[in-house]
Design a protein around this motif. Structure first.
Motif, short mmCIF file in Angstrom:
data_model
loop_
_atom_site.label_atom_id
_atom_site.label_comp_id
_atom_site.label_asym_id
_atom_site.label_seq_id
_atom_site.Cartn_x
_atom_site.Cartn_y
_atom_site.Cartn_z
N MET A 206 49.44 42.60 23.45
CA MET A 206 49.48 43.07 24.82
C MET A 206 49.49 41.87 25.76
N ARG A 207 49.99 42.08 26.92
CA ARG A 207 50.05 41.03 27.94
C ARG A 207 48.70 40.92 28.67
N ILE A 208 48.56 39.85 29.43
CA ILE A 208 47.31 39.56 30.11
C ILE A 208 46.92 40.66 31.10
N GLY A 209 47.89 41.24 31.79
CA GLY A 209 47.60 42.31 32.74
C GLY A 209 47.03 43.55 32.06
N GLU A 210 47.58 43.87 30.91
CA GLU A 210 47.09 45.03 30.16
C GLU A 210 45.66 44.78 29.66
N LEU A 211 45.40 43.59 29.12
CA LEU A 211 44.05 43.26 28.67
C LEU A 211 43.08 43.30 29.85
N ALA A 212 43.48 42.75 30.97
CA ALA A 212 42.62 42.76 32.16
C ALA A 212 42.30 44.19 32.58
N ARG A 213 43.30 45.04 32.58
CA ARG A 213 43.08 46.44 32.98
C ARG A 213 42.14 47.13 32.01
N ARG A 214 42.37 46.96 30.72
CA ARG A 214 41.55 47.66 29.71
C ARG A 214 40.14 47.11 29.62
N ALA A 215 39.96 45.82 29.91
CA ALA A 215 38.63 45.21 29.87
C ALA A 215 37.96 45.22 31.25
N ARG B 111 51.49 34.70 27.13
CA ARG B 111 50.31 34.97 26.32
C ARG B 111 50.43 36.37 25.71
N GLU B 112 50.05 36.49 24.46
CA GLU B 112 50.03 37.78 23.77
C GLU B 112 48.62 37.95 23.22
N TYR B 113 47.93 39.02 23.66
CA TYR B 113 46.54 39.24 23.29
C TYR B 113 46.43 40.32 22.22
N ASP B 114 45.63 40.05 21.20
CA ASP B 114 45.38 41.02 20.14
C ASP B 114 44.46 42.13 20.65
N GLU B 115 44.56 43.28 20.01
CA GLU B 115 43.77 44.46 20.37
C GLU B 115 42.27 44.19 20.35
N TYR B 116 41.79 43.44 19.37
CA TYR B 116 40.35 43.22 19.24
C TYR B 116 39.76 42.48 20.44
N LEU B 117 40.61 41.81 21.22
CA LEU B 117 40.11 41.04 22.36
C LEU B 117 39.60 41.93 23.50
N VAL B 118 40.01 43.20 23.52
CA VAL B 118 39.47 44.10 24.55
C VAL B 118 37.96 44.17 24.39
N ASP B 119 37.50 44.45 23.17
CA ASP B 119 36.06 44.53 22.95
C ASP B 119 35.40 43.16 23.06
N ARG B 120 36.10 42.12 22.63
CA ARG B 120 35.54 40.77 22.71
C ARG B 120 35.29 40.39 24.17
N VAL B 121 36.21 40.70 25.05
CA VAL B 121 36.04 40.41 26.47
C VAL B 121 34.87 41.20 27.03
#
Length: 139
Positions: free
Chosen positions: A1-10, A36-46
């Motif tokens: 996922m892109r940085i914007g998606e990770l930011a939104r989900r976290a 940047r490409e972020y892995d799914e597990y980073l949502v919970d890590r953040v």
């Protein structure tokens, strides 16, 4: 996922995610185009990082314990050093003091709200006086 998606989900900002990356707290993959490409597990890590920061731990300590986080919201220390244990004990004591302070502040605010709401519930024929009183000055 892109940085914007990770930011939104976290529930954070891309800027904060870039800061976490600079601090070595998260590591995205880079695509050929440099994105940047972020892995799914980073949502919970953040979310874990934010929780630890909110608890008052500095990023230098978080960086040390992140490798010990093997599943979401679980911390394991199989090979903790005495210094790490002392640091965590100190941080735990500091958090406890902070919790006590926040509890006192919360209780004081609740008491203030109860008084203010109680005053507004009482019928009055005159204008409401401020809660803080100043001494009368004789003229």
């Amino acid at each position: 996922m892109r940085i914007g998606e990770l930011a939104r989900r976290a529930e954070t900002t891309p800027r904060l995610l870039r800061y976490y990356e600079q601090q070595g707290l998260i590591t995205p993959h880079r695509e050929a185009n440099g994105y940047r490409e972020y892995d799914e597990y980073l949502v919970d890590r953040v979310l874990q990082i934010r929780g630890l920061l909110d608890a008052g731990l500095p990023t230098r300590i978080i960086k040390q314990i992140l490798p010990c986080l093997d599943t979401p919201r679980t911390i394991h220390f199989a090979d903790a050093t005495p210094d790490m244990l002392d640091t965590l004990e100190s941080e735990t004591d500091r958090m406890t003091r902070r919790i006590q302070c926040l509890t006192r502040n919360r209780d004081a605010i609740r008491e203030y709200l109860d008084v203010v709401r109680g005053l507004s519930d009482q019928p009055t024929d005159r204008p409401t006086e401020p809660l803080t009183s100043r001494p009368e000055v004789a003229a």
